[in-house]
Write a protein that holds these residues in place. Sequence first.
Motif, PDB file in Angstrom:
ATOM      1  N   THR A   5      25.127  43.001 -19.471  1.00 45.40           N
ATOM      2  CA  THR A   5      26.145  42.215 -19.155  1.00 45.40           C
ATOM      3  C   THR A   5      25.513  40.631 -19.277  1.00 45.40           C
ATOM      4  N   ASN A   6      26.265  39.675 -19.528  1.00 46.18           N
ATOM      5  CA  ASN A   6      25.841  38.303 -19.905  1.00 46.18           C
ATOM      6  C   ASN A   6      26.613  37.357 -18.615  1.00 46.18           C
ATOM      7  N   SER A   7      27.033  37.960 -17.701  1.00 44.15           N
ATOM      8  CA  SER A   7      27.565  36.948 -16.576  1.00 44.15           C
ATOM      9  C   SER A   7      27.948  37.664 -15.450  1.00 44.15           C
ATOM     10  N   SER A   8      27.895  37.104 -14.138  1.00 42.87           N
ATOM     11  CA  SER A   8      28.487  37.596 -13.072  1.00 42.87           C
ATOM     12  C   SER A   8      29.713  38.371 -13.418  1.00 42.87           C
ATOM     13  N   THR A  11      29.391  41.684 -15.027  1.00 42.60           N
ATOM     14  CA  THR A  11      28.981  42.498 -14.161  1.00 42.60           C
ATOM     15  C   THR A  11      30.077  42.892 -13.093  1.00 42.60           C
ATOM     16  N   PRO A  33      15.590  44.220  -8.446  1.00 41.57           N
ATOM     17  CA  PRO A  33      15.055  43.187  -7.604  1.00 41.57           C
ATOM     18  C   PRO A  33      16.261  42.299  -7.156  1.00 41.57           C
ATOM     19  N   GLY A  37      22.222  41.180  -9.541  1.00 41.35           N
ATOM     20  CA  GLY A  37      23.818  41.309  -9.502  1.00 41.35           C
ATOM     21  C   GLY A  37      24.182  42.609  -8.852  1.00 41.35           C
ATOM     22  N   LYS A  38      23.564  43.203  -7.859  1.00 42.76           N
ATOM     23  CA  LYS A  38      23.840  44.367  -7.351  1.00 42.76           C
ATOM     24  C   LYS A  38      25.125  43.924  -6.357  1.00 42.76           C
ATOM     25  N   THR A  39      25.101  42.959  -5.829  1.00 44.65           N
ATOM     26  CA  THR A  39      26.247  42.789  -4.859  1.00 44.65           C
ATOM     27  C   THR A  39      27.358  42.115  -5.674  1.00 44.65           C
ATOM     28  N   GLU A 104      22.590  49.038  -2.067  1.00 39.28           N
ATOM     29  CA  GLU A 104      21.707  48.258  -2.785  1.00 39.28           C
ATOM     30  C   GLU A 104      20.290  48.505  -2.104  1.00 39.28           C
ATOM     31  N   TRP A 105      18.966  48.297  -2.761  1.00 42.15           N
ATOM     32  CA  TRP A 105      17.701  48.595  -2.470  1.00 42.15           C
ATOM     33  C   TRP A 105      17.476  49.973  -2.082  1.00 42.15           C
ATOM     34  N   ASP A 129      21.188  34.989 -18.037  1.00 44.75           N
ATOM     35  CA  ASP A 129      22.306  35.495 -17.316  1.00 44.75           C
ATOM     36  C   ASP A 129      22.413  36.804 -17.869  1.00 44.75           C
ATOM     37  N   ARG A 131      21.749  40.821 -17.725  1.00 44.40           N
ATOM     38  CA  ARG A 131      21.229  41.975 -16.972  1.00 44.40           C
ATOM     39  C   ARG A 131      21.475  43.226 -17.822  1.00 44.40           C
TER      40      ARG A 131
END
Length: 140
Positions: A5-8, A11, A33, A37-39, A104-105, A129, A131
């Motif tokens: 992906t290239n932006s939020s 994602t 880490p 962008g997990k959220t 997450e995590w 940007d 991911r």
Amino acid sequence: MRIVTNSSAETEALGERIASRLTGGEVLALFGPMGMGKTAFTRGLAHGLGVKGEVSSPTFALVHEHAGKIPLYHFDMYRVASWDDLYSTGFFDYLESNGVLVIEWSENIEGALPETAVRIVVSPGEMEDQRIFEIEGLEL
Ligand SMILES: Nc1ncnc2c1ncn2[C@@H]1O[C@H](COP(=O)(O)OP(=O)(O)OP(=O)(O)O)[C@@H](O)[C@H]1O
Ligand SMILES: [Mg+2]
């Protein structure tokens, strides 16, 4: 499966696409880490599941419950350091539910993840940007 992906926004769109594959009872284990962008991914997932409210990191609450077409349970295991901590989040009770769990995590609860968990590892791409999402256990 590998998705870049290239932006939020991209994602979030990925999260939404994945939501369309879910029927309830799935566990999505997110690895990677801070700031990956997990959220953001979870925000798209929630939108795709018909959740109306805001989605933010459950850093202090450890879990946020969202009502949707399928209930979504959003965990942040960043501060979870022991089995006692994990029990106190209610994780094992949520596992028995028919909702979708997104975690997450997941690094911090690796040993407690069900074998059937969908594993999603996020890492940085070459551009700021960008991911890279490596998804195992689910087809799009
Ligand atoms: N391709 C991308 N996908 C997602 N977020 C991106 C992307 N490119 C840049 N960003 C930025 O990266 C940040 C991701 O934040 P987010 O809170 O979703 O990360 P996180 O993995 O949940 O971090 P934490 O471990 O602290 O909870 C946001 O500021 C977002 O704008
Ligand atoms: Mg987060």
